[in-house]
Design a protein around this motif. Structure first.
Motif, short mmCIF file in Angstrom:
data_model
loop_
_atom_site.label_atom_id
_atom_site.label_comp_id
_atom_site.label_asym_id
_atom_site.label_seq_id
_atom_site.Cartn_x
_atom_site.Cartn_y
_atom_site.Cartn_z
N LYS A 67 0.83 -1.19 0.00
CA LYS A 67 0.00 0.00 0.00
C LYS A 67 0.88 1.25 0.00
O LYS A 67 2.00 1.24 0.45
CB LYS A 67 -0.91 -0.01 1.22
CG LYS A 67 -1.93 -1.13 1.21
CD LYS A 67 -2.82 -1.06 2.44
CE LYS A 67 -3.85 -2.18 2.44
NZ LYS A 67 -4.72 -2.14 3.64
N VAL B 56 -0.14 9.37 0.79
CA VAL B 56 -1.40 9.54 0.07
C VAL B 56 -1.09 9.90 -1.38
O VAL B 56 -0.27 10.80 -1.64
CB VAL B 56 -2.24 10.66 0.72
CG1 VAL B 56 -3.52 10.88 -0.07
CG2 VAL B 56 -2.55 10.32 2.16
N PRO C 114 -1.61 8.17 4.93
CA PRO C 114 -3.03 7.79 4.89
C PRO C 114 -3.75 7.94 6.22
O PRO C 114 -4.94 8.26 6.25
CB PRO C 114 -2.97 6.32 4.45
CG PRO C 114 -1.70 6.21 3.68
CD PRO C 114 -0.74 7.13 4.37
N GLU D 206 -5.88 10.94 6.83
CA GLU D 206 -7.14 11.12 6.12
C GLU D 206 -8.22 10.17 6.60
O GLU D 206 -9.39 10.50 6.62
CB GLU D 206 -6.93 10.96 4.61
CG GLU D 206 -6.05 12.03 4.00
CD GLU D 206 -6.15 12.07 2.49
OE1 GLU D 206 -7.01 11.35 1.94
OE2 GLU D 206 -5.38 12.81 1.86
#
Length: 200
Positions: free
Chosen positions: A19, A23, A96, A99
């Motif tokens: 991942k 972001v 991430p 967010e």
């Protein structure tokens, strides 16, 4: 006997890509700025530890023979940990978890972070840091650290730490990077708001 056909090798399955650690859409400069915050805070933390250990060339004006107590070390260590912890929160503006709240957190885990909930505290913190920097560095006596003596100090309430000689240079090297702290956080916060506004 017919020659055996060449066996076709099965396609190697592609490994799942990790991942994104940032972001998507985060500018590279914002990533660097977010990481730089912790680096500009670190030297001042190290200076405080050196000061407590008597290795920074700093003396107590009212009690020159004073030696740091265990409570002094605990106070300075906790202050340094808290400072670095606050600095590392800037990574939330490019990571991430800034967010979407991590799922392992109870009640709020998995919820989307409102833009204002991230931007307003960041900008307010930047403004406070700028005011503190202005007060500190515009002090007429530039290299005297005027604050109440550390916990355990036997001096008077008006005593302060004397920074002189070579310790001025060490002090300046360790504390001047803090001037970049509010600038870096403000830049990251504005980039965060711009990115989140564009994806709505």
């Amino acid at each position: 006997m017919t020659p055996s056909r060449n066996r076709t090798t099965a396609p190697i399955p592609q490994l799942e890509r990790p991942k994104h650690s940032y972001v998507p859409g985060t500018p590279r400069w914002a990533r660097l700025a977010a990481h730089a915050v912790a680096l500009v805070v670190l030297p001042s933390s190290l200076w405080r530890l050196l000061m407590t250990a008597g290795m920074a060339g700093v003396g107590h004006s009212e009690n020159p023979s004073y030696h740091s107590q265990p409570s002094d070390y605990i106070y300075v260590l906790l202050l340094s940990i808290v400072s670095e912890g606050i600095a590392l929160l800037t990574l939330g503006l490019v990571k991430p978890w800034g967010e979407v709240v991590p799922r392992w957190l109870p009640v709020i885990g998995g919820r989307r972070v409102p833009v204002k909930a991230a931007v307003i505290p960041a900008l307010a913190g930047s403004a406070l840091l700028a005011l503190l920097a202005a007060w500190f560095f515009l002090n007429p006596i530039f290299f005297h650290v005027h604050f109440t003596p550390a916990i355990g100090d036997k001096g008077t309430p008006h005593s302060h730490l004397e920074v002189s000689g070579w310790s001025k240079v060490l002090f300046a090297v360790c504390y001047l990077p803090l001037l970049a702290w509010p600038v870096l956080v403000t830049a990251c916060a504005l980039a965060y708001r711009r990115r989140r506004s564009a994806t709505r």
